[in-house]
Design a protein around this motif. Structure first.
Motif, mmCIF file in Angstrom:
data_model
loop_
_atom_site.group_PDB
_atom_site.id
_atom_site.type_symbol
_atom_site.label_atom_id
_atom_site.label_comp_id
_atom_site.label_asym_id
_atom_site.label_seq_id
_atom_site.Cartn_x
_atom_site.Cartn_y
_atom_site.Cartn_z
ATOM 1 N N SER A 163 7.510 13.082 -2.331
ATOM 2 C CA SER A 163 7.895 12.417 -3.707
ATOM 3 C C SER A 163 7.517 11.036 -3.603
ATOM 4 C CB SER A 163 9.389 12.508 -4.104
ATOM 5 O OG SER A 163 10.233 11.950 -3.080
ATOM 6 N N TRP A 164 7.665 10.567 -2.398
ATOM 7 C CA TRP A 164 7.425 9.273 -2.153
ATOM 8 C C TRP A 164 5.825 8.957 -2.045
ATOM 9 C CZ3 TRP A 164 7.954 6.204 3.265
ATOM 10 C CH2 TRP A 164 7.990 5.185 3.403
ATOM 11 N N LEU A 165 5.090 9.740 -1.493
ATOM 12 C CA LEU A 165 3.510 9.745 -1.575
ATOM 13 C C LEU A 165 2.861 9.731 -2.759
ATOM 14 C CD1 LEU A 165 2.840 11.861 1.460
ATOM 15 C CD2 LEU A 165 2.925 9.462 1.348
ATOM 16 N N GLN A 166 3.653 10.042 -3.966
ATOM 17 C CA GLN A 166 2.988 10.151 -5.061
ATOM 18 C C GLN A 166 3.245 8.699 -5.783
ATOM 19 O OE1 GLN A 166 1.612 13.076 -5.855
ATOM 20 N NE2 GLN A 166 2.850 13.613 -3.875
ATOM 21 N N HIS A 167 3.608 7.569 -5.215
ATOM 22 C CA HIS A 167 3.869 6.313 -5.860
ATOM 23 C C HIS A 167 3.226 5.105 -5.186
ATOM 24 C CE1 HIS A 167 7.478 7.354 -8.193
ATOM 25 N NE2 HIS A 167 7.484 8.576 -7.235
ATOM 26 N N ASP A 168 2.373 4.371 -5.694
ATOM 27 C CA ASP A 168 1.584 3.103 -5.198
ATOM 28 C C ASP A 168 2.396 2.041 -5.680
ATOM 29 O OD1 ASP A 168 -0.224 1.040 -4.898
ATOM 30 O OD2 ASP A 168 -1.787 2.678 -5.079
ATOM 31 N N PRO A 169 2.895 1.145 -4.738
ATOM 32 C CA PRO A 169 3.444 0.026 -5.037
ATOM 33 C C PRO A 169 2.598 -0.975 -5.823
ATOM 34 C CG PRO A 169 3.069 -0.307 -2.720
ATOM 35 C CD PRO A 169 2.509 1.337 -3.070
ATOM 36 N N ARG A 170 1.039 -0.965 -5.776
ATOM 37 C CA ARG A 170 0.556 -2.005 -6.301
ATOM 38 C C ARG A 170 0.502 -1.428 -7.911
ATOM 39 N NH1 ARG A 170 -4.451 -0.605 -2.169
ATOM 40 N NH2 ARG A 170 -3.492 1.362 -2.740
ATOM 41 N N LYS A 171 0.425 -0.440 -8.269
ATOM 42 C CA LYS A 171 0.680 0.105 -9.519
ATOM 43 C C LYS A 171 1.933 -0.262 -10.347
ATOM 44 C CE LYS A 171 -2.673 3.995 -9.319
ATOM 45 N NZ LYS A 171 -2.819 5.310 -9.402
ATOM 46 N N ALA A 172 2.701 -0.134 -9.330
ATOM 47 C CA ALA A 172 4.272 -0.460 -10.052
ATOM 48 C C ALA A 172 4.371 -1.735 -10.187
ATOM 49 C CB ALA A 172 5.362 0.030 -8.822
ATOM 50 N N HIS A 193 0.870 -1.059 0.022
ATOM 51 C CA HIS A 193 0.069 0.161 0.311
ATOM 52 C C HIS A 193 0.907 1.034 0.017
ATOM 53 C CE1 HIS A 193 -2.619 -3.219 1.453
ATOM 54 N NE2 HIS A 193 -3.625 -2.270 1.169
ATOM 55 N N PRO A 194 0.302 2.325 -0.499
ATOM 56 C CA PRO A 194 1.045 3.526 -0.703
ATOM 57 C C PRO A 194 1.510 4.070 0.736
ATOM 58 C CG PRO A 194 -0.725 3.804 -1.861
ATOM 59 C CD PRO A 194 -1.114 2.439 -1.086
ATOM 60 N N ALA A 195 2.635 4.835 1.001
ATOM 61 C CA ALA A 195 3.109 5.211 2.346
ATOM 62 C C ALA A 195 2.088 5.952 3.349
ATOM 63 C CB ALA A 195 4.375 6.109 2.171
ATOM 64 N N ASP A 196 1.172 6.788 2.563
ATOM 65 C CA ASP A 196 0.262 7.551 3.547
ATOM 66 C C ASP A 196 -0.687 6.418 4.200
ATOM 67 O OD1 ASP A 196 -0.498 7.271 0.840
ATOM 68 O OD2 ASP A 196 -2.262 8.759 1.271
ATOM 69 N N GLU A 197 -1.123 5.489 3.318
ATOM 70 C CA GLU A 197 -2.129 4.502 3.973
ATOM 71 C C GLU A 197 -1.560 3.746 5.064
ATOM 72 O OE1 GLU A 197 -3.827 2.065 0.978
ATOM 73 O OE2 GLU A 197 -4.165 3.606 -0.470
ATOM 74 N N LEU A 198 -0.180 3.442 4.954
ATOM 75 C CA LEU A 198 0.426 2.459 6.020
ATOM 76 C C LEU A 198 0.847 3.452 7.127
ATOM 77 C CD1 LEU A 198 3.420 0.843 3.766
ATOM 78 C CD2 LEU A 198 1.109 -0.021 4.703
ATOM 79 N N LYS A 203 0.586 14.835 0.685
ATOM 80 C CA LYS A 203 0.155 13.943 -0.570
ATOM 81 C C LYS A 203 -0.362 15.221 -1.769
ATOM 82 C CE LYS A 203 -1.907 10.032 -2.368
ATOM 83 N NZ LYS A 203 -1.247 8.825 -2.021
ATOM 84 N N GLN A 204 -0.544 16.352 -1.573
ATOM 85 C CA GLN A 204 -0.906 17.301 -2.559
ATOM 86 C C GLN A 204 0.578 17.960 -3.013
ATOM 87 O OE1 GLN A 204 -3.841 17.601 -4.035
ATOM 88 N NE2 GLN A 204 -4.479 15.831 -3.005
ATOM 89 N N GLY A 205 1.571 17.499 -2.451
ATOM 90 C CA GLY A 205 2.726 18.222 -2.901
ATOM 91 C C GLY A 205 2.900 19.533 -1.955
ATOM 92 N N GLN A 206 2.213 19.754 -0.962
ATOM 93 C CA GLN A 206 2.407 21.195 -0.038
ATOM 94 C C GLN A 206 3.284 20.914 1.319
ATOM 95 O OE1 GLN A 206 1.275 23.962 -1.315
ATOM 96 N NE2 GLN A 206 0.436 22.534 -3.396
ATOM 97 N N PRO A 207 4.293 21.395 1.296
ATOM 98 C CA PRO A 207 5.271 21.377 2.535
ATOM 99 C C PRO A 207 4.354 21.924 3.762
ATOM 100 C CG PRO A 207 6.542 22.314 0.737
ATOM 101 C CD PRO A 207 5.166 22.403 0.432
ATOM 102 N N VAL A 208 4.544 21.471 4.858
ATOM 103 C CA VAL A 208 3.904 21.653 6.155
ATOM 104 C C VAL A 208 4.768 22.398 7.111
ATOM 105 C CG1 VAL A 208 2.528 21.130 8.258
ATOM 106 C CG2 VAL A 208 2.190 19.985 5.867
ATOM 107 N N ALA A 209 4.401 23.598 7.243
ATOM 108 C CA ALA A 209 5.449 24.408 8.257
ATOM 109 C C ALA A 209 5.141 24.171 9.926
ATOM 110 C CB ALA A 209 5.449 25.796 8.303
ATOM 111 N N ASP A 210 3.857 24.201 10.167
ATOM 112 C CA ASP A 210 3.799 24.016 11.689
ATOM 113 C C ASP A 210 3.170 22.368 11.891
ATOM 114 O OD1 ASP A 210 1.444 24.141 10.017
ATOM 115 O OD2 ASP A 210 -0.086 24.519 11.366
ATOM 116 N N VAL A 211 4.358 21.743 11.997
ATOM 117 C CA VAL A 211 4.168 20.471 12.470
ATOM 118 C C VAL A 211 4.281 20.117 14.245
ATOM 119 C CG1 VAL A 211 5.384 18.095 12.413
ATOM 120 C CG2 VAL A 211 5.203 19.508 10.359
ATOM 121 N N PRO A 212 3.539 19.532 14.976
ATOM 122 C CA PRO A 212 3.592 19.508 16.178
ATOM 123 C C PRO A 212 4.670 18.666 16.772
ATOM 124 C CG PRO A 212 1.268 18.865 15.334
ATOM 125 C CD PRO A 212 2.125 19.064 14.319
ATOM 126 N N ALA A 213 5.166 18.932 17.820
ATOM 127 C CA ALA A 213 6.476 18.386 18.390
ATOM 128 C C ALA A 213 6.581 16.909 18.375
ATOM 129 C CB ALA A 213 6.952 19.031 19.824
#
Length: 313
Positions: free
Chosen positions: A220-229, A164-169, A194-204
């Motif tokens: 970059s990693w979240l754009q890839h799905d191992p099942r499709k590959a 499964h893609p990294a975000d699902e895992l 996932k939308q390619g947007q960096p996040v500045a305010d990440v909780p500690a």
């Protein structure tokens, strides 16, 4: 008897020639090891071995773990005993391939794919080798699945790879560990990445996962799905998973196999994430993460060797 034992020990320790190799990628060099069996006539099949995530080196060792386990080195040696050559290498930015050019914020998942494909292309032009097979472990399984398509490899082997893609895992893993407020923050961050947007305010509490310098890689990693590959591969594919893997469950291998019905799925009872036989022994499981003394699973070597042998028919 002593003479026979000495000869057996000598033959098992002198089965291959090990030489350093390098490849220029992205304006700098990555460094590896070529292992070539001795005494084999004619062209040989060659395997390109790709390590897993994080600071894992060509031998399968990670300085964040208690000690070396040598899983990929032992796998390469097992292949050599069967007459199969191999190249394993330190990914860009890791171990001998560390370079100021490749700071963490400069690394991309797609770069690792391109590097593996470049190594495979180089091996393809080497007159000593008959067939080129790519083997990836853990995150490296997803990387080589995509590199196999680019390089038109003769065979592709995925060891302990996610299905499964990294975000699902990450969602599944963190759902069991984080309280609801942090789960909501995690979802917000993952959705943005996932939308390619960096996040500045990440909780500690989530900084270890999503600190600023690693976000470009995650995007970059979240754009890839191992099942499709794996579904897009036209060459023979072997998917291998151990039942004692505490990091990647068997269901992930089954998800990969479902996406690629022609692939061969091999489930090895008792093998863990480091490709070693530990069964249900918790102490042996712990020891395997910091000791090179445990061999890789014989069933794994048998399965991979058989797969490669069949490619030659």
């Amino acid at each position: 008897m002593k003479l026979l034992l000495s000869l057996l020990l000598l033959s098992s320790s002198a089965f291959a020639a090990s030489v350093p190799v390098t490849l220029d990628v992205g304006g700098a060099a990555v460094y590896g090891t070529e292992l070539t069996p001795d005494g084999v006539q004619g062209k040989l099949p060659v395997v390109l071995l790709h390590a897993g995530s994080g600071p894992t080196d060509r031998d399968g060792n990670n300085h964040l773990l208690p000690g070396p386990n040598d899983s990929l080195k032992l796998l390469a040696e097992g292949l050599a005993r069967h007459g199969i050559a191999s190249v394993r290498y330190d990914k860009r930015g890791i171990a001998a391939s560390a370079n100021p050019r490749w700071r963490e914020q400069e690394l991309r998942f797609d770069d690792y794919i391109a590097d593996a494909a470049a190594w495979a292309a180089r091996l393809r032009t080497d007159a000593r080798f008959s067939r080129v097979i790519l083997i990836g472990h853990s995150e490296g399984a997803q990387i080589v699945a995509e590199a196999c398509a680019i390089a038109k490899a003769d065979g592709c082997v995925l060891l302990a790879g996610a299905g499964h893609p990294a975000d699902e895992l990450l969602r599944e893993q963190l759902a069991k560990q984080l309280p609801p407020p942090l789960l909501a923050e995690n979802e917000r961050i993952l959705a943005a990445l996932k939308q390619g947007q960096p996040v500045a305010d990440v909780p500690a509490p989530l900084q270890a996962l999503y600190h600023a310098s690693v976000q470009p890689y995650l995007i970059s990693w979240l754009q890839h799905d191992p099942r499709k590959a794996v579904a897009g591969l036209s060459m023979p594919v072997l998917i291998v998973q151990g039942t004692s893997d505490v990091q990647v469950p068997v269901s992930e291998a089954q998800a990969l196999a479902a996406a690629a019905p022609r692939a061969r799925l091999q489930i090895i009872d008792g093998m863990n994430h480091l490709l070693k036989m530990v069964g249900t022994d918790a102490e042996l499981q712990r020891k395997s993460y910091g000791s090179p003394d445990l061999p890789v699973a014989p069933q794994l070597l048998d399965s991979v060797n058989s797969f490669i042998d069949q490619l030659a028919r």
